[in-house]
Write a protein that holds these residues in place. Structure first.
Motif, PDB file in Angstrom:
ATOM      1  N   MET A   1     128.835  14.193  33.077  1.00  0.00           N
ATOM      2  CA  MET A   1     129.297  14.222  34.785  1.00  0.00           C
ATOM      3  C   MET A   1     130.486  13.070  34.633  1.00  0.00           C
ATOM      4  O   MET A   1     131.555  12.682  33.881  1.00  0.00           O
ATOM      5  CB  MET A   1     128.438  12.656  35.633  1.00  0.00           C
ATOM      6  N   ASP A   2     131.850  13.594  35.502  1.00  0.00           N
ATOM      7  CA  ASP A   2     132.896  13.357  35.680  1.00  0.00           C
ATOM      8  C   ASP A   2     132.685  11.641  36.249  1.00  0.00           C
ATOM      9  O   ASP A   2     132.030  11.999  36.743  1.00  0.00           O
ATOM     10  CB  ASP A   2     133.883  13.919  36.296  1.00  0.00           C
ATOM     11  N   PRO A   3     133.818  10.498  35.278  1.00  0.00           N
ATOM     12  CA  PRO A   3     133.934   9.258  36.442  1.00  0.00           C
ATOM     13  C   PRO A   3     133.195   9.155  37.899  1.00  0.00           C
ATOM     14  O   PRO A   3     133.126   8.300  38.139  1.00  0.00           O
ATOM     15  CB  PRO A   3     134.901   9.090  36.025  1.00  0.00           C
ATOM     16  N   ASP A   4     134.665  10.105  39.201  1.00  0.00           N
ATOM     17  CA  ASP A   4     134.003  10.303  40.542  1.00  0.00           C
ATOM     18  C   ASP A   4     132.574  10.390  40.788  1.00  0.00           C
ATOM     19  O   ASP A   4     132.444   9.422  41.545  1.00  0.00           O
ATOM     20  CB  ASP A   4     135.125  10.883  40.743  1.00  0.00           C
ATOM     21  N   GLU A   5     132.324  11.241  40.020  1.00  0.00           N
ATOM     22  CA  GLU A   5     130.977  11.836  40.227  1.00  0.00           C
ATOM     23  C   GLU A   5     129.822  10.799  39.997  1.00  0.00           C
ATOM     24  O   GLU A   5     128.769  10.453  40.903  1.00  0.00           O
ATOM     25  CB  GLU A   5     130.332  12.694  39.328  1.00  0.00           C
ATOM     26  N   GLU A   6     130.316  10.245  38.659  1.00  0.00           N
ATOM     27  CA  GLU A   6     129.447   8.686  37.857  1.00  0.00           C
ATOM     28  C   GLU A   6     129.211   8.180  38.941  1.00  0.00           C
ATOM     29  O   GLU A   6     128.233   7.413  39.267  1.00  0.00           O
ATOM     30  CB  GLU A   6     129.471   8.738  36.348  1.00  0.00           C
ATOM     31  N   ALA A   7     130.491   7.255  39.630  1.00  0.00           N
ATOM     32  CA  ALA A   7     130.603   6.578  40.554  1.00  0.00           C
ATOM     33  C   ALA A   7     129.613   6.570  41.747  1.00  0.00           C
ATOM     34  O   ALA A   7     129.259   5.716  42.234  1.00  0.00           O
ATOM     35  CB  ALA A   7     132.063   5.743  40.593  1.00  0.00           C
ATOM     36  N   ARG A   8     130.215   7.364  42.444  1.00  0.00           N
ATOM     37  CA  ARG A   8     129.132   7.957  43.684  1.00  0.00           C
ATOM     38  C   ARG A   8     127.196   8.151  43.523  1.00  0.00           C
ATOM     39  O   ARG A   8     127.310   7.120  44.806  1.00  0.00           O
ATOM     40  CB  ARG A   8     129.530   9.504  44.123  1.00  0.00           C
ATOM     41  N   ARG A  10     126.176   6.477  40.965  1.00  0.00           N
ATOM     42  CA  ARG A  10     125.832   4.728  40.635  1.00  0.00           C
ATOM     43  C   ARG A  10     125.643   3.873  42.029  1.00  0.00           C
ATOM     44  O   ARG A  10     125.116   2.843  42.524  1.00  0.00           O
ATOM     45  CB  ARG A  10     127.052   4.867  39.538  1.00  0.00           C
ATOM     46  N   SER A  11     126.926   4.411  43.621  1.00  0.00           N
ATOM     47  CA  SER A  11     127.016   3.182  44.364  1.00  0.00           C
ATOM     48  C   SER A  11     125.882   3.729  44.894  1.00  0.00           C
ATOM     49  O   SER A  11     124.792   2.763  45.918  1.00  0.00           O
ATOM     50  CB  SER A  11     128.187   3.984  45.025  1.00  0.00           C
ATOM     51  N   TRP A  12     124.972   4.440  45.480  1.00  0.00           N
ATOM     52  CA  TRP A  12     124.441   5.343  46.315  1.00  0.00           C
ATOM     53  C   TRP A  12     122.979   4.896  45.430  1.00  0.00           C
ATOM     54  O   TRP A  12     122.002   4.248  45.668  1.00  0.00           O
ATOM     55  CB  TRP A  12     124.201   6.585  45.963  1.00  0.00           C
ATOM     56  N   LEU A  13     122.852   4.705  44.520  1.00  0.00           N
ATOM     57  CA  LEU A  13     121.471   4.548  43.844  1.00  0.00           C
ATOM     58  C   LEU A  13     121.040   2.589  44.017  1.00  0.00           C
ATOM     59  O   LEU A  13     120.516   1.771  43.649  1.00  0.00           O
ATOM     60  CB  LEU A  13     121.680   4.658  41.985  1.00  0.00           C
ATOM     61  N   MET A  14     122.583   2.458  43.419  1.00  0.00           N
ATOM     62  CA  MET A  14     122.958   0.835  43.357  1.00  0.00           C
ATOM     63  C   MET A  14     122.516   0.362  45.311  1.00  0.00           C
ATOM     64  O   MET A  14     122.480  -1.388  45.019  1.00  0.00           O
ATOM     65  CB  MET A  14     123.611  -0.178  42.876  1.00  0.00           C
ATOM     66  N   GLY A  15     122.800   0.844  46.209  1.00  0.00           N
ATOM     67  CA  GLY A  15     122.654   0.732  47.457  1.00  0.00           C
ATOM     68  C   GLY A  15     124.520  -0.020  48.004  1.00  0.00           C
ATOM     69  O   GLY A  15     124.553  -0.807  48.801  1.00  0.00           O
ATOM     70  N   TRP A  16     125.187   0.557  47.075  1.00  0.00           N
ATOM     71  CA  TRP A  16     126.850  -0.400  47.199  1.00  0.00           C
ATOM     72  C   TRP A  16     127.465   0.487  47.984  1.00  0.00           C
ATOM     73  O   TRP A  16     127.091   1.403  48.167  1.00  0.00           O
ATOM     74  CB  TRP A  16     127.475  -0.083  45.697  1.00  0.00           C
ATOM     75  N   LYS A  21     133.391  -2.265  44.199  1.00  0.00           N
ATOM     76  CA  LYS A  21     134.568  -1.478  43.382  1.00  0.00           C
ATOM     77  C   LYS A  21     133.742  -2.096  41.782  1.00  0.00           C
ATOM     78  O   LYS A  21     133.664  -1.979  40.655  1.00  0.00           O
ATOM     79  CB  LYS A  21     135.220  -3.490  42.807  1.00  0.00           C
ATOM     80  N   MET A  22     131.854  -1.936  42.274  1.00  0.00           N
ATOM     81  CA  MET A  22     131.619  -2.487  41.409  1.00  0.00           C
ATOM     82  C   MET A  22     130.777  -0.780  40.092  1.00  0.00           C
ATOM     83  O   MET A  22     130.365  -1.113  39.401  1.00  0.00           O
ATOM     84  CB  MET A  22     129.899  -2.308  41.361  1.00  0.00           C
ATOM     85  N   PRO A  23     131.390   0.446  41.034  1.00  0.00           N
ATOM     86  CA  PRO A  23     130.993   1.250  40.184  1.00  0.00           C
ATOM     87  C   PRO A  23     132.085   1.711  39.173  1.00  0.00           C
ATOM     88  O   PRO A  23     131.542   1.911  37.772  1.00  0.00           O
ATOM     89  CB  PRO A  23     131.422   2.602  40.767  1.00  0.00           C
ATOM     90  N   SER A  24     133.424   1.188  39.533  1.00  0.00           N
ATOM     91  CA  SER A  24     134.745   0.766  37.849  1.00  0.00           C
ATOM     92  C   SER A  24     133.751   0.150  37.231  1.00  0.00           C
ATOM     93  O   SER A  24     134.402   0.128  35.638  1.00  0.00           O
ATOM     94  CB  SER A  24     135.913   0.890  38.965  1.00  0.00           C
ATOM     95  N   HIS A  25     133.208  -1.042  37.446  1.00  0.00           N
ATOM     96  CA  HIS A  25     133.279  -2.371  36.529  1.00  0.00           C
ATOM     97  C   HIS A  25     132.360  -1.329  36.073  1.00  0.00           C
ATOM     98  O   HIS A  25     132.245  -1.892  34.012  1.00  0.00           O
ATOM     99  CB  HIS A  25     132.600  -3.175  37.718  1.00  0.00           C
ATOM    100  N   ARG A  29     132.293  -0.295  31.320  1.00  0.00           N
ATOM    101  CA  ARG A  29     131.924  -0.945  30.646  1.00  0.00           C
ATOM    102  C   ARG A  29     130.649  -0.053  29.222  1.00  0.00           C
ATOM    103  O   ARG A  29     130.891  -0.281  28.564  1.00  0.00           O
ATOM    104  CB  ARG A  29     129.941  -1.906  30.922  1.00  0.00           C
ATOM    105  N   ARG A  30     130.539   1.006  30.409  1.00  0.00           N
ATOM    106  CA  ARG A  30     129.710   2.087  29.308  1.00  0.00           C
ATOM    107  C   ARG A  30     131.099   2.747  28.483  1.00  0.00           C
ATOM    108  O   ARG A  30     130.695   2.862  27.499  1.00  0.00           O
ATOM    109  CB  ARG A  30     129.153   2.895  30.686  1.00  0.00           C
ATOM    110  N   THR A  31     132.380   2.906  29.541  1.00  0.00           N
ATOM    111  CA  THR A  31     133.414   3.934  28.597  1.00  0.00           C
ATOM    112  C   THR A  31     133.535   3.338  27.651  1.00  0.00           C
ATOM    113  O   THR A  31     133.112   3.255  25.920  1.00  0.00           O
ATOM    114  CB  THR A  31     134.459   3.810  28.985  1.00  0.00           C
ATOM    115  N   LYS A  32     133.458   1.628  27.127  1.00  0.00           N
ATOM    116  CA  LYS A  32     133.482   0.656  25.743  1.00  0.00           C
ATOM    117  C   LYS A  32     132.606   1.268  24.814  1.00  0.00           C
ATOM    118  O   LYS A  32     132.671   1.229  24.288  1.00  0.00           O
ATOM    119  CB  LYS A  32     133.899  -0.544  26.594  1.00  0.00           C
ATOM    120  N   GLU A  33     131.190   1.230  25.974  1.00  0.00           N
ATOM    121  CA  GLU A  33     130.008   0.948  25.000  1.00  0.00           C
ATOM    122  C   GLU A  33     130.297   1.977  24.174  1.00  0.00           C
ATOM    123  O   GLU A  33     129.883   2.413  22.114  1.00  0.00           O
ATOM    124  CB  GLU A  33     128.964   0.701  25.707  1.00  0.00           C
ATOM    125  N   LYS A  34     130.236   3.314  24.692  1.00  0.00           N
ATOM    126  CA  LYS A  34     130.973   4.483  23.867  1.00  0.00           C
ATOM    127  C   LYS A  34     131.304   4.335  22.923  1.00  0.00           C
ATOM    128  O   LYS A  34     131.016   5.054  22.185  1.00  0.00           O
ATOM    129  CB  LYS A  34     130.846   6.017  25.006  1.00  0.00           C
TER     130      LYS A  34
END
Length: 66
Positions: A1-8, A10-16, A21-25, A29-34
């Protein structure tokens, strides 16, 4: 999944909201873990290779032999 799609997603699922700015945070974190997972896997492969060829890290440094 590309980063923009993941941000959208995540925002939808978390209600943001869309301006949050939370999706980028979380993406950072996920990129660093990978990246950490890949580095650890590379280290394991290198150490396995060193064991297979009989290279003992540390022992050679103490004696000066490489």
């Amino acid at each position: 999944m590309d980063p923009d799609e993941e941000a959208r997603e995540r925002s939808w699922l978390m209600g943001w909201g869309p301006a949050s700015k939370m999706p980028s945070h979380y993406l950072k974190r996920r990129t660093k873990e990978k990246a950490d997972e890949h580095v650890k896997a590379m280290q394991r492969r290198l150490m396995k290779h060193a064991d297979e060829i009989g290279y003992r890290i540390g022992a050679e440094r103490k004696t000066g032999e490489f």
